[in-house]
Design a protein around this motif. Structure first.
Motif, PDB file in Angstrom:
ATOM      1  N   ALA A 167      -9.079   0.241   2.047  1.00  0.00           N
ATOM      2  CA  ALA A 167      -8.766   0.540   3.532  1.00  0.00           C
ATOM      3  C   ALA A 167      -8.847   1.445   3.643  1.00  0.00           C
ATOM      4  CB  ALA A 167      -8.193  -0.872   3.859  1.00  0.00           C
ATOM      5  N   LYS A 168      -9.780   1.693   5.367  1.00  0.00           N
ATOM      6  CA  LYS A 168      -9.262   2.865   5.259  1.00  0.00           C
ATOM      7  C   LYS A 168      -8.265   3.822   6.050  1.00  0.00           C
ATOM      8  CE  LYS A 168     -12.314   7.159   7.397  1.00  0.00           C
ATOM      9  NZ  LYS A 168     -13.201   7.185   8.618  1.00  0.00           N
ATOM     10  N   PHE A 169      -7.554   2.943   6.803  1.00  0.00           N
ATOM     11  CA  PHE A 169      -6.236   3.220   8.177  1.00  0.00           C
ATOM     12  C   PHE A 169      -4.951   2.100   7.573  1.00  0.00           C
ATOM     13  CE2 PHE A 169     -10.317   3.894  10.774  1.00  0.00           C
ATOM     14  CZ  PHE A 169     -10.230   4.485  10.732  1.00  0.00           C
ATOM     15  N   ASN A 170      -5.177   1.427   6.779  1.00  0.00           N
ATOM     16  CA  ASN A 170      -3.931   0.939   6.454  1.00  0.00           C
ATOM     17  C   ASN A 170      -3.095   0.584   5.078  1.00  0.00           C
ATOM     18  OD1 ASN A 170      -4.060  -1.711   5.967  1.00  0.00           O
ATOM     19  ND2 ASN A 170      -5.945  -1.738   7.252  1.00  0.00           N
ATOM     20  N   VAL A 171      -2.026  -0.521   5.161  1.00  0.00           N
ATOM     21  CA  VAL A 171      -1.264   0.709   3.878  1.00  0.00           C
ATOM     22  C   VAL A 171      -0.761  -1.739   3.494  1.00  0.00           C
ATOM     23  CG1 VAL A 171      -1.045   2.537   3.642  1.00  0.00           C
ATOM     24  CG2 VAL A 171       1.220   0.737   4.127  1.00  0.00           C
ATOM     25  N   THR A 172      -0.853  -1.564   4.159  1.00  0.00           N
ATOM     26  CA  THR A 172      -0.318  -3.278   4.505  1.00  0.00           C
ATOM     27  C   THR A 172      -0.752  -3.789   3.084  1.00  0.00           C
ATOM     28  OG1 THR A 172      -0.406  -3.766   6.712  1.00  0.00           O
ATOM     29  CG2 THR A 172      -0.678  -5.528   6.417  1.00  0.00           C
ATOM     30  N   GLN A 173      -1.663  -4.259   2.567  1.00  0.00           N
ATOM     31  CA  GLN A 173      -2.264  -4.708   1.197  1.00  0.00           C
ATOM     32  C   GLN A 173      -1.761  -4.427   0.350  1.00  0.00           C
ATOM     33  OE1 GLN A 173      -4.582  -3.121   3.504  1.00  0.00           O
ATOM     34  NE2 GLN A 173      -6.241  -3.675   2.730  1.00  0.00           N
ATOM     35  N   GLY A 174      -0.981  -3.317  -0.474  1.00  0.00           N
ATOM     36  CA  GLY A 174      -0.238  -2.461  -1.155  1.00  0.00           C
ATOM     37  C   GLY A 174       0.929  -2.676  -1.042  1.00  0.00           C
ATOM     38  N   LYS A 175       1.677  -3.008   0.555  1.00  0.00           N
ATOM     39  CA  LYS A 175       2.840  -2.923   0.437  1.00  0.00           C
ATOM     40  C   LYS A 175       3.487  -4.920   0.716  1.00  0.00           C
ATOM     41  CE  LYS A 175       3.727   1.205   1.249  1.00  0.00           C
ATOM     42  NZ  LYS A 175       5.136   1.516   0.138  1.00  0.00           N
ATOM     43  N   ASN A 176       2.977  -5.765   0.130  1.00  0.00           N
ATOM     44  CA  ASN A 176       2.761  -7.208   0.425  1.00  0.00           C
ATOM     45  C   ASN A 176       3.239  -7.992  -0.495  1.00  0.00           C
ATOM     46  OD1 ASN A 176       4.544  -7.708   3.252  1.00  0.00           O
ATOM     47  ND2 ASN A 176       2.566  -6.116   3.879  1.00  0.00           N
TER      48      ASN A 176
END
Length: 284
Positions: A167-176
């Motif tokens: 995604a353009k504005f977040n890293v949440t899915q790669g961090k969890n």
């Protein structure tokens, strides 16, 4: 003294860590069902007193994520000068820190495997110091920030690198991803500013040093992190702040070197200890 959450005989305990084994303390404090409850009650000192002279309860056990029911885990990204330069985008030191949330389900305990999912081979390591808030507050001044820390621990903030680009504005899915990182092995009560100001982070993969830096070089020091974060949210006892990783993660090497099954990753910080994990592929 050090305090940990651990599993033994099919049950979960918390207690004091000794060289001979664990001293279970949860039965002594039924009002605190978990180590997180003890932190929230400012009870680490009482745990230490209760452990004095007590026999070891368990010698056969597994470490769990040290606060497996932590409600809020906030991570600071790109917080060392060389780490900022790794991005090769020509940007100067940022005025404000980058922040993102992680969830307790994404972390395992010391001496347990980090899990590489079948969806990506890009499991990476990030050695960091994590602080546990002991006294809540809003708009905390930097001069008072250390008064709000209950304990220190270590974090390998494992990341699935290609998923932070989805995604353009977040890293949440790669961090969890479940069990992709680790926090532990234990909590070390925070008693002296030197525990942080003089701390050095070393991360090793299969014995090779990959990261080596000192917290005093952080672009946004821990006092500033507490001040900034408490501006927009009321910090609460038991909150965890993962404070930032130095340069040298696998994605930034040439060529990149991601973790694979059989690897051993160690994060070491003087005065806190060593957090060690192996790597396994997810069983599906």
């Amino acid at each position: 003294m050090r305090f940990a959450t651990y599993s033994a005989d099919g049950e979960t305990f918390y207690g004091a860590v000794t060289d001979a084994g664990m001293i279970a303390l949860n039965d002594t404090f039924p009002q605190w069902p978990s180590l997180l409850d003890a932190v929230r009650a400012d009870g680490l000192g009482q745990l230490e007193q209760a452990a004095q002279g007590r026999p070891v309860s368990h010698t056969d056990f597994q470490y769990d994520m040290v606060l497996p029911n932590a409600r809020r885990i906030l991570c600071v990204g790109v917080n060392f000068p060389d780490r900022n330069a790794e991005y090769k985008d020509g940007s100067a030191q940022p005025k404000y820190m980058s922040l993102f949330p992680r969830f307790a389900s994404g972390f395992t305990g010391h001496d347990r495997p980090l899990i590489r999912p079948p969806e990506s081979p890009q499991l990476d390591y990030e050695g960091e110091v994590a602080i546990v808030i002991g006294k809540g507050g809003r708009r905390i001044a930097q001069a008072d920030a250390y008064d709000h820390i209950a304990a220190l621990t270590l974090c390998n903030e494992g990341t699935i690198r290609d998923w932070v680009r989805h995604a353009k504005f977040n890293v949440t899915q790669g961090k969890n991803w479940d069990n992709s990182g680790s926090i532990g092995p234990w909590l070390v009560p925070f008693t002296d500013a030197a525990q942080l100001d003089d701390a050095r982070i070393v991360t090793r993969v299969n014995g090779e040093v990959r990261q080596d830096d000192v917290l005093s070089r952080m672009m946004h020091p821990i006092r500033r992190e507490i001040e900034y974060i408490s501006t927009f949210m009321t910090l609460q006892p038991g909150d965890i702040i993962v404070t930032g990783t130095p340069t040298g993660s696998g994605a930034r090497l040439d060529p990149p070197q991601f973790l694979k099954p059989g690897d051993v990753v160690e994060v070491e910080v003087n005065g806190i200890g060593i957090l060690r994990n192996t790597v396994e592929d997810e069983a599906i």
